[in-house]
Design an enzyme around this catalytic site. Structure first.
Site, PDB file in Angstrom:
ATOM      1  CE  LYS A 150      48.357  18.926 -91.826  1.00  0.00           C
ATOM      2  NZ  LYS A 150      49.108  20.085 -91.797  1.00  0.00           N
ATOM      3  CE  LYS A 157      50.114  25.984 -88.011  1.00  0.00           C
ATOM      4  NZ  LYS A 157      51.040  24.786 -89.020  1.00  0.00           N
TER       5      LYS A 157
END
Length: 358
Positions: free
Chosen positions: A154, A252
């Site tokens: 990240k 997702k």
């Protein structure tokens, strides 16, 4: 014509605390609450779980209210096609869609992967994600994930710090594939040094560099590695506009509203020649399992969500040798228990509201 069987809908919100705080660009998560939905009838049940889409305000409390307002048509025996017309993409639809898939699986005594047109369901190499922490912490995390074949970092938009994170991970693990996720943190005028560093450190994928709504900036981005759309992709209607700008679409189930919509996106994206990625929103194995089915049709797998939680389901996905394995008894295996129907339905409903996690 036979009328569809009436269903019983049970809903609950679970707090899902994390083992440790998890940092991404602009957010720090200490928990990822989820809505669970169970659709049951004598002899069969289906389960769904959704955390929603945090950056759109799609949260378990609002999802619960949405489903309560739709209880009557759902319990009347809705099918997945009707559900797509009833609810927009998002977590509420995902929870019911996944429950309907498992319900059908039990009715027909066939696993969900077979219902989805697959000939088998194989273990998948999955990414293991490291938060946007200090480079020393990133390096330690990279080493700690000794089994990993793919690590995802990240980023937080601080260019020098992000480059140091990537370099630290690569020094710690010269043997693995690396991907990075900017979570919309960059702008076109600031990203060039990062792109050069990603290339130098053999990063295979850059996820969502620019803000949702700034997709046109991709037309001016010179990037030698694949770029994936995450926040820019919500449902089937977004696919055409992303073609030619992104190389990869990150699916997702919480974003697009379930496995039904996701499989439609897969078909359209493949027709356009695009690559596919599957991720999830840190949920339990009830969320990872249907995403695992979708992952059978994807190129990049990012399904380590349950590993961040303080507890998972009693029957859970398994991580071994850098792969995610999903035993049939986790979700969607196709065969319900062979004991008394009424007693089983009562236990299933109680399991969600009482103690579903270990």
């Amino acid at each position: 014509m036979t009328r569809p069987a009436r269903l019983q809908l049970s809903l609950a919100i679970e707090p899902l605390p994390l083992k440790a705080p998890f940092r991404i660009a602009g957010y720090c998560f200490e928990a990822m609450p989820a809505l669970t939905a169970i659709l049951s009838e004598p002899g069969h049940y289906g389960r769904g779980e959704a955390c929603g889409v945090y950056y759109l305000g799609d949260e378990p409390t609002s999802m619960l209210a949405t489903l309560e307002s739709c209880r009557e048509p759902i319990e009347a025996g809705i099918d997945r096609l009707q559900l797509r017309g009833l609810l927009p993409p998002g977590g509420a639809r995902n929870a019911i869609d996944c429950a309907l898939w498992e319900l059908q699986s039990q009715r027909e005594r066939r696993p969900v992967w077979e219902l989805a047109g697959l000939t088998r369901a194989r273990p998948l190499v999955t990414a293991f994600t490291l938060g946007a922490d200090d480079p020393d912490i990133v390096a330690a995390g990279a080493r700690a994930h000794a089994q990993a074949r793919l690590l995802k970092l990240k980023l937080d938009g601080e260019v020098e710090a992000d480059i140091e994170r990537v370099a630290a991970a690569r020094r710690a693990r010269p043997d693995v594939d690396l991907a990075v996720d900017a979570n919309q943190a960059y702008t076109l005028d600031r990203i060039e040094p990062l792109i050069a560093a990603l290339s130098d450190h053999r990063v295979m994928l850059l996820e969502q560099p620019f803000a949702r709504g700034r997709e046109a900036d991709m037309d001016r981005l010179d990037c030698p590695i694949d770029v994936a759309a995450d926040e820019s992709l919500q449902g089937l209607d977004d696919v055409e506009a992303l073609h030619g700008r992104f190389d990869v679409l990150n699916l997702k189930l919480d974003k697009c509203g379930g496995l039904t919509e996701a499989l439609l996106i897969v078909a359209r994206a493949r027709a356009l020649g695009m690559k596919l990625m599957v991720g999830n929103m840190l949920g339990t194995s009830w969320a990872a399992a249907p995403a695992f089915v979708l992952g059978q049709r994807c190129d990049v797998i990012d399904l380590d969500g349950p590993t961040f939680l303080a507890g998972d389901r009693l029957r859970a996905v398994v991580y071994r040798d850098g792969l995610i394995h999903c035993p049939g008894d986790v979700w969607g295996g196709g065969i319900a228990d062979a004991d008394d129907d009424a007693a089983r339905a009562a236990r299933t409903t109680a399991a969600v509201s009482a103690a579903p996690l270990r």
